[in-house]
Design an enzyme around this catalytic site. Structure first.
Site, PDB file in Angstrom:
ATOM      1  N   VAL A 197       0.742  -0.852   0.014  1.00  0.00           N
ATOM      2  CA  VAL A 197       0.178  -0.302  -0.058  1.00  0.00           C
ATOM      3  C   VAL A 197       0.924   1.106  -0.090  1.00  0.00           C
ATOM      4  CG1 VAL A 197      -1.631   1.144   1.625  1.00  0.00           C
ATOM      5  CG2 VAL A 197      -1.984  -0.920   1.331  1.00  0.00           C
TER       6      VAL A 197
ATOM      7  N   GLY B  27       4.700   4.036   3.075  1.00  0.00           N
ATOM      8  CA  GLY B  27       4.491   2.470   2.599  1.00  0.00           C
ATOM      9  C   GLY B  27       4.356   1.555   3.614  1.00  0.00           C
ATOM     10  N   LYS B  28       3.752   0.468   3.019  1.00  0.00           N
ATOM     11  CA  LYS B  28       4.030  -1.102   4.057  1.00  0.00           C
ATOM     12  C   LYS B  28       3.800  -1.982   2.826  1.00  0.00           C
ATOM     13  CE  LYS B  28       4.328  -2.467   8.051  1.00  0.00           C
ATOM     14  NZ  LYS B  28       5.906  -1.007   9.436  1.00  0.00           N
ATOM     15  N   GLY B  29       4.169  -2.734   3.520  1.00  0.00           N
ATOM     16  CA  GLY B  29       3.773  -4.366   2.324  1.00  0.00           C
ATOM     17  C   GLY B  29       3.706  -4.982   3.346  1.00  0.00           C
TER      18      GLY B  29
ATOM     19  N   ASP C 144      10.442  -5.867   8.850  1.00  0.00           N
ATOM     20  CA  ASP C 144       9.596  -5.763   9.219  1.00  0.00           C
ATOM     21  C   ASP C 144       9.275  -6.995  10.074  1.00  0.00           C
ATOM     22  OD1 ASP C 144       7.432  -3.644  10.316  1.00  0.00           O
ATOM     23  OD2 ASP C 144       6.507  -5.267   9.987  1.00  0.00           O
TER      24      ASP C 144
END
Ligand code: NAD
Length: 420
Positions: free
Chosen positions: A63, A108-110, A149
């Protein structure tokens, strides 16, 4: 899409926080919409051959909350629980953190819905490389820069660099941060988050007129953030009396020997059984008297059940989301605890990630001292801005930090015009 995202409780919580701050800032409806919803939600299928010869399809999400102030920045997690709505919430929070620290990034993050504990190194490598290939149209060092992460690490980042660089035909280290030093990672990155937590906690003590050299602390979590928070606090002369992790909690009234504790954890995987401290109840430990309480492990550990019993002067949120909204309301009503909210307190990690990216773009590397000095300058500025805004508007530090961040993004969107 709105309804789909709001079905996820974590996204609903982030959206609710956003709405409250947008009300406070009196953002008009148009800007509110543009700031709230993610710019891009990308989901890809990742077919991967397992070691036993069978092929399984995983799903990977990324995202990109917005690209208004620069590339998006944020972690990539591997967990069976990964959910697009939660990833979108984490991207929104990253967005605020970057804006608060004045880093030229969007959030952002995934995540990939796999369980890294059950996968071989070969399987993890194939998942990572295939995900990277699928993401190539959407990422780049000027578009989207990932980082480790939950469930990912330096090795994962190295595979992404290798896959992306092979495709580009040249080494592109700036495609991710959190790389090992041999692959143009940054000095100081490993300790950055904990160093920042300890630095800001010491600044909070200064504001309260408490002598840092004779202060005491309790740290929950003894992983990357907890360990470096404790070590940095100890280097300032703070007595770290209690430390807990998933295995239990240990206490030493005279201050724990952190190096011995780190050796014990390296050997046994937990703080429990440490010979130079007493075993105590981890939940009860959080409510003991101290100057600094640093929750640096999991989310939602300061709750309505214990917020009224805390006996710290400073709550330094090393973890993401350690305080529930109900607990926050209790702390606000008490008014006797200096809260360092997570988006400020643990921002040392993303700040040094930004420094890693800058060094990669410059093809130059800085010393650890240089990195930590620049980190402290950035944190100090964000700390001062947050405190000034909170006092100017008579609001809490968390609300002030979020409002400053959202205001920053809204101003740039308004300035750029309709397209962003
Ligand atoms: P980590 O996996 O290295 O360590 C986690 C530690 O927390 C371990 O010691 C574990 O035993 C302990 N723990 C887990 N659940 C616990 C519980 N219920 N009670 C007590 N201890 C518990 O993780 P980390 O990188 O140190 O991250 C910790 C927190 O900080 C997470 O919320 C993470 O999102 C946040 N954070 C990390 C970074 C970073 O740079 N690593 C940056 C910003 C925020």
């Amino acid at each position: 899409m709105r309804d789909e995202l709001l079905k996820n409780p974590v996204f609903a919580m982030a959206a609710n926080q956003f709405d409250q701050v947008a009300d406070f800032l009196a953002l008009d409806d148009e800007l509110r919409e543009r700031c709230k919803w993610p710019k891009r939600l990308i989901t890809v299928a990742i077919p991967v051959r397992h070691d036993d010869g069978n092929t399984k399809v995983y799903f990977g999400h990324r995202v990109q909350h917005h690209l208004t102030r620069g590339p998006v920045k944020g972690g990539l997690r591997y967990s069976p629980d990964v959910d697009l709505g939660e990833v979108a919430a984490l991207a929104m929070w990253m967005n605020w953190k970057c804006a608060l620290l004045d880093l030229p990034y969007g959030g952002g993050k995934g995540g990939i819905n796999c369980d890294p504990r059950t996968l071989s190194m070969g399987e993890l490598e194939r998942i990572t490389r295939r995900f990277t290939m699928e993401m190539i149209p959407f990422i780049g060092q000027d578009i989207d820069v990932m980082a480790p992460d939950m469930g990912t690490n330096e090795q994962t980042m190295s595979w992404i660099v290798d896959t992306y660089s092979t495709h580009a035909g040249r080494l592109v280290p700036g495609i991710v941060t959190g790389k090992p030093l041999c692959l143009q990672g940054s000095a100081g990155r490993t300790r950055a988050t904990g160093h920042g937590v300890a630095f800001l906690a010491s600044r909070a003590l200064n504001k309260l007129g408490i002598d840092v050299g004779s202060a005491t602390a309790i740290v929950q979590g003894f992983g990357n953030v907890g360990l470096h928070t404790a070590l940095t606090l100890a280097s300032y002369g703070v007595k770290v009396k209690g430390v807990s992790d998933i295995s239990g909690a240990v206490w030493n009234e005279a201050g724990l020997d952190l190096n011995k504790l780190a050796d014990h954890v390296a050997a046994t995987k937990g703080v429990v059984g440490f010979a130079h401290g007493d075993a105590v109840d981890p939940a009860e430990m959080l409510c003991r008297e101290c100057d600094i309480l640093a929750p640096a492990a999991a989310g939602m550990v300061i709750t309505a059940a214990n917020a009224g019993q805390l006996r710290c002067k400073v709550l330094a949120e090393g973890a993401n989301g350690p305080t529930t909204p109900e607990a926050d309301a209790i702390l606000a009503a008490r008014g006797d605890i200096f809260v360092l909210p997570d988006i400020l307190c643990n921002a040392g990690g993303v700040t040094v990630s930004y420094f890693e990216w800058v060094q990669n773009l410059q093809r130059y590397s800085w010393s650890e001292r240089e990195v930590l000095t620049k980190l402290e300058t950035k944190l100090e500025a964000a700390f001062a801005r947050t405190l000034a805004f909170a006092s100017q508007h008579g609001i809490g530090h968390r609300h002030a930090a979020q409002a400053l961040a959202i205001k920053t993004v809204a101003e740039v969107k308004a300035q750029r015009g309709m397209f962003p």
